[in-house]
Enzyme design. Structure first.
Site, short mmCIF file in Angstrom:
data_model
loop_
_atom_site.label_atom_id
_atom_site.label_comp_id
_atom_site.label_asym_id
_atom_site.label_seq_id
_atom_site.Cartn_x
_atom_site.Cartn_y
_atom_site.Cartn_z
N ASP A 86 29.44 -50.58 -31.20
CA ASP A 86 29.41 -49.32 -30.45
C ASP A 86 27.99 -48.90 -30.09
OD1 ASP A 86 28.40 -47.32 -32.60
OD2 ASP A 86 30.00 -48.42 -33.61
N ASP A 155 27.56 -52.74 -40.66
CA ASP A 155 28.35 -51.65 -40.10
C ASP A 155 29.73 -52.22 -39.79
OD1 ASP A 155 29.42 -49.59 -38.69
OD2 ASP A 155 28.01 -49.67 -37.02
#
Ligand SMILES: Cc1ncc(COP(=O)(O)O)c(C=O)c1O
Lengths: 291, 491
Positions: A86, A155
């Site tokens: 993202d 992440d």
């Protein structure tokens, strides 16, 4: 019209967000990807039906996973980011001029595509010239790099889907090898509140704890994640996350943040008693194969 | 090529499965066994296995046929299986491949007959010799000294055994071994047939040979007379289900009589339907499926060899004789050069990485790849091996290499097993004749079989395997401190 996105945080707990528009829905080779517009949280990205980020609370996660290690290690130049398609983590990292290279490994090109289109603000820094994106299995690429990184940020999605491999001992062990002798690995450690999440957190903490000389947990409040309560793991070969915090130096950089402060940095390592107990339980269990 | 078997029947059919589906629709009221009555009588079991599953755990009856005497749907399923595997007939087996191996041997030899076979056979083969009283004539398998593994049989050694034992009734071949190594099956079939002997094949690890391109030749394609095929291994069916294939020289009726000597009269429809559905899947999609498995294994081999220290062996072992062909879907890794015994790597993988592999022995590990595997799990395995090397690598001095120990067969397995015997401490047994089995499980290849002379070399090997953590099995004494020996057998 009464349109809601709901996510089960446990089989008996459901978290719902009112939706105004379902902007994108697609299946990649790895997962189901959706983007919604919502009145309370703004634009929301979900993978396999779990919230990955919302415009409203994304800053908490991205700041805490980035600035904590950056304020401890005196000289981070080469960074590896795993997952994070993202772009939120990269957005924070690119604010540091000392960083000369950011390798981003994401298995799913479609996540990056969707974020570039629907979350351009978040993904804006993916085009920074220091950022090198590779689409591959993280386990494979990390196996092949040794000793090149000062910081690895993991992440990942949760440990019950395609991201499972990023919670394993083999992954942490190979991260250890990929770090310089004073390197740091930070990862998202899930939530300690609901039982299934807590057990997964304990399992992966144990694996990290037995791999790195220093391994500590810190916390943040993130409204759209399970129980609104999230943990991060700080694993390090040399630097202690609190004793080696250089608050003056970090403050002198003049970075504007909305969640992170050096004071909160220290505070985030002070954990509630139930969580301390959970961690102690696995830290003291040193069963290993006897050769 | 002759071995590309083209099915003639409609392989989209699955008669047992179809009959069970019909049967379910009919909602027949059960006043027969099994007593759980579609699971109603055992709610905990039903909750655990699922209603769908227990509702087809039913007994033989007219619409569902009977495995002991098949005349309708089971017979059709067996004919479809024979068609798919290029056999004259195929028997569905519900007692594991062990039952297929047993039936194969009991159909071809009887008390006192000689049978030629390599020593590195599965225990089920020698067990069958205990049952039928045949006498083994062992061909020493060739050995790879670096890897410490037994290979296939050399043609010349098989020829010599046939020449020296012209009255032997059969030759038995592993196709392939656990490690994927194949002897020259076509040549061995030819030699056996020329000498008037049957050729029997243990194909427990070779189901996929019938459904792959670029694979070693299968037993039926090579013209063998019987083959035991573990459908539950690479074929994807439920554990304990298996196939026995036969060629044109064998009598279907006689083989069935032999099978019925030891087979249950309440064969499980879960197992039989799993064979039926798996056979259909293999016939329709096997080639694509196994091409993918082969690619995954090749990829893993390259990645593992890149780590350094490990040796994931492959086609390069092929030498035209004792390694006539190599099954590239097998993923075996030699670990001794990183200073760890295979069994140690096996234990570390399970205890510390939550990865269960098929087995580890003295110098090697074997990871079983199949149609159910995905690249992401393979990455975990490779990464775990890399991490184990980082954490544990040490000098390999002092690590034994596995030697092939040439057995001295003093009497037949049956004679030794049933002979007057007594139990002695293992360390006091040198020179005696063993009357039971000792093996590591898996792979389940006996270190000692009934009728073999116990030597100090064998005892050293057993002690070493035990000290490294191999699971030893076989003897009556579960602690394996004592061993049964034949009274009066000592030299
Ligand atoms: C070579 C060989 N033959 C026969 C068998 C027996 O198969 P099952 O366990 O299905 O009875 C095995 C099982 O491991 C085997 O490895």
């Amino acid at each position: 019209m009464d349109l809601w996105f709901s996510e089960f945080h446990t089989p008996d707990v459901k978290h719902s967000i009112r939706v105004t528009r379902h902007l994108y829905s697609g299946r990649s080779d790895y997962q189901q990807i959706d983007v919604f517009d919502t009145p309370e949280f703004g634009r929301v990205l979900t993978l396999d039906g779990s919230v990955m980020l919302t415009e409203r609370d994304e800053f908490i996660y991205d700041e805490m996973i980035t600035h904590v290690p950056m304020a401890v290690h005196p000289n981070i130049r080469d960074v590896l980011v795993i997952g994070a398609g993202d772009g939120g983590v990269v957005k924070e990292l690119t604010r540091y001029s000392q960083i000369r290279r950011i390798d981003l490994i994401e298995m799913d090109p479609q996540v990056i595509e969707v974020c570039r289109t629907y979350l351009p603000e978040n993904a804006s820094r993916l085009d920074d010239e220091r950022v090198h994106i590779r689409f591959e299995n993280a386990l494979r690429s990390i196996r092949r790099s040794n000793g090149n990184y000062d910081l690895i940020i993991v992440d990942s999605t949760d440990p019950f889907g395609p991201g499972e491999g990023l919670f394993t001992r083999e992954f942490y062990g190979n991260c250890f090898s990929a770090l310089r002798p004073d390197g740091i690995m930070v990862n998202q450690q899930g939530s300690p509140f609901y039982r299934q999440d807590a057990e997964a957190m304990q399992r992966s903490h144990k694996r990290i704890y037995t791999t790195f000389p220093i391994s500590r947990i810190y916390q943040a409040h993130i409204p759209t994640y399970a129980a609104g309560y999230w943990l991060f793991g700080f694993a390090s070969k040399r630097y202690h996350p609190v004793d080696d915090l250089n608050a003056e130096k970090w403050s002198s950089l003049g970075l504007e943040t909305r969640y992170y402060t050096p004071l909160l940095h220290v505070g985030s390592f002070y954990l509630p008693a139930f969580l301390e107990n959970m961690l102690r339980e696995v830290e003291q269990d040193n069963s290993q194969t006897v050769l | 090529m002759d071995r590309t078997n083209k099915p003639k029947l409609d392989q989209r059919r699955a008669p047992i499965y179809e009959a069970l589906e019909n049967f379910r629709q009919m909602r027949v009221v059960p006043f027969d066994v099994p007593g759980h009555k579609r699971g109603r009588g055992n709610p905990e079991l039903t909750a655990f296995l699922g209603e769908q599953c227990v509702s087809v755990d039913v007994n033989s009856m007219k619409p569902l046929d009977n495995l002991s005497h098949p005349i309708s749907v089971i017979r059709e399923a067996e004919m479809l299986a024979a068609d798919a595997f290029g056999a004259s007939y195929a028997f569905l087996m519900v007692g594991g491949t062990t039952s297929a191996v047993q039936s194969m041997l009991l159909s071809s030899c009887k008390r006192g007959d000689e049978i030629i076979l390599p020593r590195n056979v599965h225990r089920s083969v020698i067990n069958a010799l205990v049952l039928c009283g045949a006498v083994p004539v062992y061909v020493d398998p060739d050995v790879d000294r670096r890897l410490g593994i037994s290979l296939g049989m050399c043609r010349r050694d098989v020829a010599r055994a046939i020449r020296e034992h012209p009255n032997a009734v059969a030759v038995l071949v592993n196709n392939p071994t656990y490690y994927g190594i194949c002897s020259d099956l076509r040549a061995i079939v030819r030699m056996a047939h020329e000498a008037g002997m049957l050729c029997l094949v243990d194909e427990a690890h070779g189901t996929h040979f019938y459904f792959g391109d670029d694979m070693p030749v299968s037993a039926m394609a090579a013209g063998a007379d019987m083959s035991a095929v573990s459908m539950h291994k690479s074929g994807g069916s439920l554990t304990q289900s298996s196939l026995l294939l036969i060629g044109p020289q064998m009598s279907v009726g006689y083989v069935r009589q032999i099978i019925n000597l030891t087979q249950t009269t309440s064969a499980s429809y879960l197992l039989m339907s799993s064979l039926d559905i798996s056979r259909r899947n293999l016939a329709l999609r096997g080639r694509t499926v196994f091409a993918r498995v082969g690619e995954m294994a090749e990829y893993a081999r390259e990645e593992i060899n890149e780590i350094g220290g490990y040796y994931a062996f492959g086609k390069e072992l092929v030498n035209g004789d004792s390694v006539f062909a190599f099954d590239t879907t097998k993923l075996s890794v030699h670990t001794r050069d990183i200073g760890l015994a295979g069994i140690e790597v096996y234990d570390i993988l399970r205890d510390e990485y939550d990865i269960q592999i098929e087995f580890g022995e003295i110098g090697n590990i074997l990871a079983y790849l199949s149609m159910g595997d995905r690249p992401q799990e393979l990455e975990r395995l490779v990464s775990a091996l890399a991490d184990i090397r980082r954490r544990y690598q040490r000098s390999s001095i002092g690590l034994l290499s596995q030697e092939y120990i040439d057995p001295e067969v003093v009497m037949s397995p049956q004679d030794a097993f049933y002979a007057p015997k007594r139990s002695v401490p293992l360390e006091k047994s040198v020179g005696e004749v063993c009357s039971e089995f000792v093996m590591c499980y898996p792979p389940g290849i006996p270190i000692l079989a009934p009728g073999e002379r116990i030597t100090s070399q064998i005892l050293d090997y057993i002690e070493y395997a035990r000290s490294k953590g191999c699971s030893l099995t076989g003897p009556e004494d579960l602690a394996i401190e004592n061993i049964n020996i034949v009274i009066g057998g000592k030299k």
